[in-house]
Design a protein around this motif. Structure first.
Motif, PDB file in Angstrom:
ATOM      1  N   TYR A  60      43.608  34.558  46.446  1.00  0.00           N
ATOM      2  CA  TYR A  60      45.009  34.880  46.703  1.00  0.00           C
ATOM      3  C   TYR A  60      45.932  33.806  46.120  1.00  0.00           C
ATOM      4  CZ  TYR A  60      43.024  38.126  50.150  1.00  0.00           C
ATOM      5  OH  TYR A  60      42.310  39.117  50.776  1.00  0.00           O
TER       6      TYR A  60
ATOM      7  N   PHE B 191      39.641  24.610  53.283  1.00  0.00           N
ATOM      8  CA  PHE B 191      39.766  23.216  52.860  1.00  0.00           C
ATOM      9  C   PHE B 191      38.931  22.228  53.691  1.00  0.00           C
ATOM     10  CE2 PHE B 191      43.591  25.233  51.152  1.00  0.00           C
ATOM     11  CZ  PHE B 191      43.400  24.941  49.809  1.00  0.00           C
TER      12      PHE B 191
ATOM     13  N   ALA C 275      36.932  26.798  49.952  1.00  0.00           N
ATOM     14  CA  ALA C 275      37.915  27.238  48.962  1.00  0.00           C
ATOM     15  C   ALA C 275      39.237  27.598  49.625  1.00  0.00           C
ATOM     16  CB  ALA C 275      37.385  28.434  48.175  1.00  0.00           C
ATOM     17  N   CYS C 276      39.181  28.209  50.777  1.00  0.00           N
ATOM     18  CA  CYS C 276      40.409  28.613  51.466  1.00  0.00           C
ATOM     19  C   CYS C 276      40.755  27.702  52.631  1.00  0.00           C
ATOM     20  CB  CYS C 276      40.278  30.043  51.991  1.00  0.00           C
ATOM     21  SG  CYS C 276      40.112  31.284  50.701  1.00  0.00           S
TER      22      CYS C 276
ATOM     23  N   ARG D  36      42.694  39.731  53.435  1.00  0.00           N
ATOM     24  CA  ARG D  36      41.366  40.054  53.928  1.00  0.00           C
ATOM     25  C   ARG D  36      40.391  38.940  53.610  1.00  0.00           C
ATOM     26  NH1 ARG D  36      38.430  45.637  52.163  1.00  0.00           N
ATOM     27  NH2 ARG D  36      36.414  45.217  53.086  1.00  0.00           N
ATOM     28  N   MET D  37      39.687  38.503  54.634  1.00  0.00           N
ATOM     29  CA  MET D  37      38.574  37.576  54.416  1.00  0.00           C
ATOM     30  C   MET D  37      37.327  38.418  54.214  1.00  0.00           C
ATOM     31  SD  MET D  37      36.935  34.757  56.973  1.00  0.00           S
ATOM     32  CE  MET D  37      35.155  34.872  57.280  1.00  0.00           C
ATOM     33  N   PRO D  38      36.572  38.145  53.143  1.00  0.00           N
ATOM     34  CA  PRO D  38      35.354  38.931  52.935  1.00  0.00           C
ATOM     35  C   PRO D  38      34.293  38.554  53.961  1.00  0.00           C
ATOM     36  CG  PRO D  38      35.469  37.188  51.297  1.00  0.00           C
ATOM     37  CD  PRO D  38      36.741  37.105  52.105  1.00  0.00           C
TER      38      PRO D  38
ATOM     39  N   ALA E 191      45.924  26.987  55.030  1.00  0.00           N
ATOM     40  CA  ALA E 191      47.280  26.957  54.463  1.00  0.00           C
ATOM     41  C   ALA E 191      48.153  27.894  55.274  1.00  0.00           C
ATOM     42  CB  ALA E 191      47.259  27.384  53.000  1.00  0.00           C
ATOM     43  N   ASP E 192      49.406  27.490  55.460  1.00  0.00           N
ATOM     44  CA  ASP E 192      50.319  28.207  56.351  1.00  0.00           C
ATOM     45  C   ASP E 192      50.349  29.710  56.091  1.00  0.00           C
ATOM     46  OD1 ASP E 192      50.877  25.743  57.278  1.00  0.00           O
ATOM     47  OD2 ASP E 192      53.027  25.760  56.806  1.00  0.00           O
ATOM     48  N   GLU E 193      50.057  30.453  57.100  1.00  0.00           N
ATOM     49  CA  GLU E 193      50.198  31.915  57.126  1.00  0.00           C
ATOM     50  C   GLU E 193      49.189  32.656  56.247  1.00  0.00           C
ATOM     51  OE1 GLU E 193      54.083  33.861  57.759  1.00  0.00           O
ATOM     52  OE2 GLU E 193      54.879  32.062  56.798  1.00  0.00           O
ATOM     53  N   VAL E 194      48.403  31.925  55.452  1.00  0.00           N
ATOM     54  CA  VAL E 194      47.468  32.600  54.552  1.00  0.00           C
ATOM     55  C   VAL E 194      46.023  32.356  54.978  1.00  0.00           C
ATOM     56  CG1 VAL E 194      46.817  32.981  52.166  1.00  0.00           C
ATOM     57  CG2 VAL E 194      49.115  32.202  52.697  1.00  0.00           C
ATOM     58  N   PHE E 195      45.674  31.089  55.098  1.00  0.00           N
ATOM     59  CA  PHE E 195      44.307  30.725  55.462  1.00  0.00           C
ATOM     60  C   PHE E 195      44.354  29.994  56.804  1.00  0.00           C
ATOM     61  CE2 PHE E 195      44.235  30.074  50.634  1.00  0.00           C
ATOM     62  CZ  PHE E 195      43.896  31.396  50.387  1.00  0.00           C
TER      63      PHE E 195
ATOM     64  N   ASN F  55      42.572  26.475  44.447  1.00  0.00           N
ATOM     65  CA  ASN F  55      41.560  25.444  44.699  1.00  0.00           C
ATOM     66  C   ASN F  55      40.859  25.000  43.418  1.00  0.00           C
ATOM     67  OD1 ASN F  55      39.457  27.197  43.985  1.00  0.00           O
ATOM     68  ND2 ASN F  55      39.409  28.060  46.019  1.00  0.00           N
TER      69      ASN F  55
ATOM     70  N   ASP G  21      30.237  25.716  50.090  1.00  0.00           N
ATOM     71  CA  ASP G  21      29.947  26.832  49.195  1.00  0.00           C
ATOM     72  C   ASP G  21      30.653  28.127  49.577  1.00  0.00           C
ATOM     73  OD1 ASP G  21      28.343  25.242  47.713  1.00  0.00           O
ATOM     74  OD2 ASP G  21      26.443  25.996  48.504  1.00  0.00           O
ATOM     75  N   ASN G  22      31.043  28.265  50.823  1.00  0.00           N
ATOM     76  CA  ASN G  22      31.552  29.556  51.259  1.00  0.00           C
ATOM     77  C   ASN G  22      32.953  29.535  51.870  1.00  0.00           C
ATOM     78  OD1 ASN G  22      29.081  31.400  50.947  1.00  0.00           O
ATOM     79  ND2 ASN G  22      28.256  29.620  52.003  1.00  0.00           N
TER      80      ASN G  22
ATOM     81  N   TYR H  47      34.652  36.703  46.426  1.00  0.00           N
ATOM     82  CA  TYR H  47      33.751  35.595  46.202  1.00  0.00           C
ATOM     83  C   TYR H  47      32.394  35.937  46.828  1.00  0.00           C
ATOM     84  CZ  TYR H  47      31.706  30.962  46.721  1.00  0.00           C
ATOM     85  OH  TYR H  47      30.863  29.887  46.667  1.00  0.00           O
TER      86      TYR H  47
END
Lengths: 589, 436
Positions: free
Chosen positions: A250, B340, B337-338, B388-390, B346-350, A237, B333-334, A50
């Protein structure tokens, strides 16, 4: 220039969904595996990062993740008396390229076929008599049943973290699910996605007409999910960039999100990118494959890679092309009906009705590839073929996958296509339309097939594959039936206006506009080596150490998106290889 | 007058002799803390396991270098120190070291030639190792590891810190009694405490440093122990007390983060990723459970200050008001999305941002670096995905990063100080260099 690399136990052609599934299943057996991918490597970050990937011009219009026709294409004709021309620009369908294959840029619509679709010829003969099947229709049974494949669908759906609502668990009908579906052993791993406005309105109207709406099963995660390999999905989302894009979030099931990082941990697995397989090499007696020859783009040389087992896991078109180039199976001859490789190429018969509502805000920018409510009241197992005069069926669905600005805006008929009038139309109607779609079966016919083109060659000097395909009256009657059903529902919703787009009588196949990337057949499965290219375990009849995965195995197209069946068949074949073939290599049938 | 002169002269001579003795008289190495039979041999894999517990690999392997061959740059507030080669290479490694030599390095920070090791080597903590673990480690590094010839660069410290002999005095002041004494009778908790205090050397980062740069505490009984420290400019969060990063976490949450680098609340970042990658993911279920139980015990009674109601922050984001402040808009904007609108991910991901110790750390370095450069989780058998988070350095200006960082530091139940654009500017070059 050429080189020969050390032998492997297994070589896998293509690292998309089926290559990744077979890779990890066989890697866990300890085999030395090499996967060859013709395109580049791809990861969520940086390739789907993104905001770069949210670029409709680059990926939606210019096909950033698709194969380039200059590198790989086919020739096309509609009938045997036409001269096929090369497809120089992508249009009707969009094969992927690179690690993840089409598994990165799909919408995520993940279905199971109806029980009768696996044994369509037998079903029609039993229920409606053999004379119900037109002379030129070459439908066949798959050689497997819904019951046999159920555990493999279950496995694929849990691996991919599908969001949905079961309608039939072990024969018990579940309220809110699809009551007509084949029995499943348990519910979906994740609850259904939240629904968009259009889907809710459609479901209400359909229910009002006595139909049975249910959430479309989605490979867009409704919640966080961890699968059997420890791989993870995050909740979707509703960014509205699924089809043609890699997922930024993801959230869409893909080889990347569901398998690859787990697979790469196996020291006995490796993969090479920018490595296009040119042919499968056969032993002098032609009874087995010895490996493959591929083009190493970086080294600019041909590489001979020998292996005990060759898995064709490329896109359907490329698997069939490799079989034709390599002498795997007798090429199909439409004149005599003899031969198997290239037989029963088929596609998908779709149509839809778009409605305009001045006073409804659909917020189309919030969407997901497989959000939506569907009905299967006109599915292939619900229709009296004798009474309706066609064989086939369709699911009908409304769900907003995107509101992208270039391709995602519908305008009422009569709106100017450019200039101030067009601008005004966009201003008035963006966000005020919705569609109801029909996604229908497409059967197989004697003349619709794939073979090698007599004239055109690719950049490696190989003959291009030639597609011969046209729409047939049976399938047009099917879609016209769906048109009538959809328009009834649409009218009951009282739109300000509506318009339909369905194939009509005499419609000819047009390769230019996008229709669907559901090319099937050509390496069809079955129980008879004289009528199918691979056996019920997707093993080549003539070369027991070659397995051909993917939708090429479908003897005619199902009324659903193919990925669910493609995934289940991959696990089905993987089980056969692991438990039956490896201990005793040879024909499994 | 002459008497005074003699006294002064005498004192100078005495001082000189004392200084010479201070420099030259060998330090008496700490003896074994337990009796272990001379012919004791570690079980198969025991040495390697002890190495994992002590996480030797993280520091003694340079990025892209041979394992244990040293040369990794370790930034200290005084300058750069390079980890040494601990392969059994005779010339550049620890080949030829006796068990006594090896123990002296772990317990007393000494090389066989009497050179003092900088306390980047956590001998303050390794002094607590059992003799069995010392023996297992010795066996591993002398018998099991392949020798690699690689001379690590000399430390790059200014005078007087480049005078290693002065460390003798530092050790007099800094080093505690050797050996481990549990703070509990429970054998499981004691095992957890041993790993944390001893080989795991958690306090090397998670405990504040005192005036002489030693760990302010090395024992559980002291409340300064694990009350938060710093590593490479990033805050190593408190693991106990009011600001504890793990308050409210269950034993399962802790086991998950040690074995996979992620759990329902958080994802590891910064140097802690190396700890997961090289050490904790290899720990046995029993040791993970013990360490986690011990850490849960440390946080008993620490309450989470987080409401389940919709926060003002969440309401602001959900309002989609075009006039909302820049920080909130940038979040939508940035980040939204992950992570929230509710900042719970979100559990174990974000990871959660509400209550996240990286977000609310006293030093914003970690947060800013994360926004600029992103982060990638280590792959482990249980959770292989290198999620990976950009990074956003190419997308956000210094001012924007500052606004965004300040917004999340004060969003939801967070209450940390705002960040300035200058803070961001300082870190931008570093983050961009890392990407390249």
């Amino acid at each position: 220039m050429a080189r020969t690399d050390p032998k492997k136990d297994v070589v896998i052609v293509g690292l998309g969904w089926t290559g990744a599934i077979m890779g990890i299943e066989l890697a866990s057996e300890g085999l030395e595996i090499l996967a060859l991918e013709r395109g580049p490597d791809r990861s969520t970050v940086p390739d789907f990062k993104y905001p770069e990937v949210i670029d409709e011009l680059e990926y939606g219009i210019r096909f950033g993740f698709m194969q380039r026709p200059k590198n790989s294409t086919i020739t096309v004709r509609r009938t045997g008396d036409e001269v096929a021309q090369p497809m120089r620009r992508l249009g009707s369908f969009l094969p992927g390229d690179g690690v993840g294959g089409a598994g990165i840029h799909w919408n995520g619509q993940t279905w199971r076929p109806m029980e009768n679709e696996y044994r369509l010829r037998s079903y029609v003969e039993e229920e409606f008599g053999a004379e119900a099947i037109p002379e030129d229709m070459t439908i066949q049974d798959w050689g497997v049943t819904a019951e046999e494949l159920e555990p493999y669908y279950d496995r694929f759906e849990y691996m991919a973290g599908i969001s949905g609502q079961a309608g039939n668990i072990n024969g018990k009908i579940i309220e809110g699910g699809n009551p007509f579906e084949a029995p499943r052993s348990r519910d979906y791993p994740l609850p259904p996605l939240k629904q968009t406005v259009d889907a809710k309105l459609f479901a209400e109207a359909a229910r009002g007409m006595g139909y049975h709406p249910f959430p479309r099963p989605a490979a867009n995660a409704s919640e966080a999910w961890t699968n059997e390999y420890g791989m993870q999905l995050g909740p979707c989302n509703f960014c509205g960039f699924c089809e043609r894009y890699g997922c930024i979030n993801y959230s869409k099931s893909s080889p990347q999100t569901c398998i690859l990082d787990a697979l790469k941990r196996y020291p006995n697995f490796s993969y090479r990118v920018n490595s296009e397989v040119l042919r499968v090499d056969l032993a002098p007696d032609g009874q087995t494959a010895t490996g493959v020859t591929y083009w190493d783009e970086e080294a600019q040389e041909e590489v001979t890679q020998s292996a005990d087992l060759v898995i064709l896991a490329a896109y359907q078109l490329h698997n069939v092309h490799l079989m034709l180039l390599s002498g795997i199976g007798e090429p199909y001859d439409p004149q005599s009906g003899e031969g198997v490789t290239g037989k029963n190429y088929s596609y998908q018969m779709n149509g839809g009705t778009t409605m305009f509502f001045r006073d409804v805000d659909f917020n189309p920018f919030a969407g997901a590839g497989s959000v939506g409510m569907a009905i299967d009241d006109f599915a292939i197992n619900q229709i009296d073929f004798g009474a309706e005069g066609f064989i086939g069926g369709s699911y009908i669905v409304a769900g907003n996958s995107n509101g992208q600005p270039i391709r995602g805006i519908s305008l009422p008929e009569g709106t100017p296509e450019w200039g101030a009038g067009w601008k005004q139309g966009i201003g008035e109607w963006y966000g005020h339309s919705m569609s109801i779609g029909s996604h229908g079966s497409c059967l197989s016919y004697r003349d619709c097939h794939l073979d090698l083109d007599p004239t055109y060659t690719d950049r490696h000097g190989r003959p291009l594959m030639r597609m011969t395909f046209d729409w047939k009256p049976n399938d047009i009657r099917m879609t016209q039936f769906m048109k009538r059903k959809i328009e009834e529902i649409a009218q009951s919703m009282n739109p300000d206006s509506w318009q339909s787009s369905f194939k009509g009588e005499g419609a000819r196949y047009d390769i230019r506009p996008y229709q669907t990337t559901h090319n099937v057949g050509g390496s069809i499965m079955g129980t008879d080596p004289n009528t199918s290219a691979v056996n019920r375990y997707l093993q080549a009849w003539g070369q027991h150490n070659v397995f051909v995965l993917g939708a090429g195995a479908f003897p005619q197209n199902i009324q659903y998106n193919p990925t669910g069946a493609v995934g289940a068949l991959a696990y089905w074949a993987a089980r056969a290889i692991r438990e039956d073939y490896l201990p005793n290599p040879g024909p499994l049938v | 007058m002459r008497t005074l002169l003699n006294i002064v002269l005498g004192l100078v001579v005495l001082g000189g002799v004392a200084l010479l003795a201070f420099i030259a008289v060998p330090v008496q190495p700490t003896p074994p803390q337990q009796q272990v039979a001379a012919d004791w041999q570690p079980e198969e894999g025991q040495g390697e396991y002890a190495m994992r517990l002590a996480d030797c690999a993280a520091c003694h392997t340079a990025p892209g270098g041979e394992r244990f061959a040293g040369g990794r740059a370790i930034e200290s507030p005084l300058g750069t120190i390079y980890s040494s080669n601990i392969t059994p290479d005779d010339e550049t490694g620890i080949g030829g070291w006796s068990l006594e030599d090896f123990r002296a390095a772990l317990y007393d920070g000494m090389r066989p030639d009497g050179t003092h090791l900088y306390p980047a080597m956590p001998y303050e903590n390794y002094r607590k190792l059992t003799e069995e673990d010392v023996r297992a480690l010795y066996h591993y590094f002398i018998e099991e590891v392949e020798p690699v010839q690689n001379a690590a660069p000399e430390a790059d410290l200014p005078f007087p810190f480049d005078q290693r002999w002065t460390l003798r005095g530092w050790k007099w002041l800094a080093l505690d009694e050797p050996g481990f004494r549990a703070d509990t009778d429970d054998p499981v908790l004691a095992r957890g405490e041993y790993i944390v205090e001893g080989p795991g050397h958690c306090s090397a980062c998670h405990t504040p440093r005192n005036a002489i740069m030693a760990e302010a505490a090395v024992d559980t009984s002291d409340e300064a122990f694990l009350s938060g420290g710093e590593i490479a400019g990033w805050t190593a969060p408190a693991l106990r007390g009011p600001g504890s990063a793990i308050a409210g976490w269950s034993q399962e949450d802790l086991v998950a983060i040690f074995s996979t680098g992620r759990n329902a609340h958080a994802a590891v970042n910064g140097e802690m990723q190396l700890v997961i990658q090289d050490s904790t993911q290899y720990m046995s279920e029993e040791d993970l459970a013990a360490m986690s139980a011990y850490l849960v015990g440390l946080n008993e009674g620490v309450l989470l200050e987080r409401s389940e109601d919709v926060t003002e922050t969440e309401a602001l984001i959900a309002s989609a008001d075009p006039d909302m402040p820049l920080g909130a808009r940038l979040y939508i904007d940035n980040c939204n999305a992950c992570h929230f609108a509710n900042g719970r991910g979100a559990d174990e991901v974000f990871p959660e941002l509400d209550g996240n110790s990286l977000v609310t750390a006293e030093s914003p370095t970690g947060l800013i670096s994360m926004i600029l450069g992103g982060s990638e989780l280590p792959s482990t058998p249980k959770r292989p995905y290198s999620l990976r988070m950009p990074g956003f350095s190419d997308r956000l200006t210094d001012e924007e990063v500052a606004e965004l960082a300040s917004f999340v530091r004060q969003g939801w139940s967070n209450d940390a100080a705002v960040v300035s654009a200058d803070d961001v500017a300082d870190l931008r070059g570093e983050a961009e260099a890392k990407v390249e």
